[in-house]
Design an enzyme around this catalytic site. Structure first.
Site: not given
Ligand code: NDP
Length: 283
Positions: A53, A97, A120
């Site tokens: 990422k 994460q 997200d």
């Protein structure tokens, strides 16, 4: 019939180039889109994802911050870190994460992220926006799968789409996005009776179960578009999807390979959501 292979790597490059233009336009106005990725603990797979990422951000000239916290970080410390990033104007997107260690309540963590920085798309407010059709941040993996369909010229409106899997990160948002594009949507789960009866009726079949090669060619309608979200590690170390690629490609009209299908799109759409967040902040 031999299916057209949907090349996720090539489409990801194309989509990244489109978003780079938008990122460059922001930079010309003095705004560099910024993403903060927080990882708690030492999970090797998570470390690889986070590294990728950060790399994707660098590729597009985005600012990124990689915050690695020890596995025993108290929940309050993580929440304080998120609060600081919420208030940091150089950061437009925040991602924690998952999974987080067991002593941390992941729902609390996701709710702590400011909804306008929730790239997200997992904050309940953004989930609600998706449900009502006012999507703010489409969750990255289903967003990537939708892009693959769009870029491959697959018609969605009026088609029967079957999604196998109902997780909050893939199956459910995928079904909602297909519905938003006017597909008729069926969701199948581990409790579905006679799964093949449903999958064989799918014009668009999206599989996200985490069960290696469970969908075989005889379960697919001739000419269907098959999107395989699964990533499974076989005993020999190789990766495979939830679809049996060899038999499926003889029946399907389009199919994504694993690796090289949905995988490269997920991070691309994360970058897209970060640029979009910066565009909104800069208005
Ligand atoms: P989850 O384990 O959270 O969900 C799996 C879903 O599949 C559940 O809803 C489950 O049903 C359903 N399921 C399991 N077995 C069957 C079956 N035999 N028949 C029908 N449905 C079944 O997984 P995720 O959604 O998080 O991930 C799915 C896959 O996608 C994994 O391989 C994961 O690695 C991959 N993935 C890939 C990403 C990418 O970037 N390409 C990103 C995220 C995930 P029930 O609810 O009834 O238990």
């Amino acid at each position: 019939m031999t299916a057209k292979i949907i090349d996720g790597k090539a489409i990801a490059q194309e989509v990244r180039a489109e978003w780079k233009v938008r990122a460059d336009a922001l930079k010309a106005r003095g705004i560099t889109p910024g993403l903060a990725v927080i990882i708690v603990g030492e999970d090797p797979a998570s470390k690889v994802y986070v590294g990728n990422k950060v790399k994707a951000c660098a590729e597009l000239g985005l600012h990124s911050e990689h915050i690695a916290l020890p596995a025993d970080t108290p929940e309050a410390v993580l929440l304080a870190q998120i609060a600081a990033l919420n208030a940091n104007p150089a950061i437009h997107g925040i991602l924690v994460q998952l999974p987080v260690p067991k002593h941390i309540d992941s729902a609390k963590v996701l709710e702590a992220i400011a909804p306008n920085k929730d790239v997200d798309g997992f904050h309940p407010m953004n989930v609600g926006a998706l449900v009502t059709g006012n999507t703010r941040f489409p969750p990255c993996t289903p967003y990537g799968a939708m892009k693959l369909l769009e870029k491959s010229g697959v018609t969605i409106e009026g088609k029967h789409a079957v999604v196998v899997g109902r997780s909050n990160i893939v199956g459910k948002p995928m079904a909602l996005m297909l519905l938003q594009q006017n597909a008729t949507v069926t969701i199948c789960t581990s409790r579905t009776v006679d799964l093949a009866r449903h999958t064989r009726d799918a014009d668009i079949l999206v599989v996200a179960t985490g069960k290696a090669r469970m969908i075989t060619g005889d379960m697919i309608k001739p000419g269907a578009a098959v999107i395989d979200v699964g990533i499974n590690r076989l005993p020999d170390g190789k990766l495979c999807g939830d679809v049996d690629f060899d038999s499926a490609k003889e029946v399907a009209g389009w199919i994504t390979p694993v690796p090289g299908g949905v995988g490269p799109m997920t991070i691309t759409m994360l970058v897209a959501n970060t640029v979009q967040a910066a565009e909104r902040a800069g208005k």
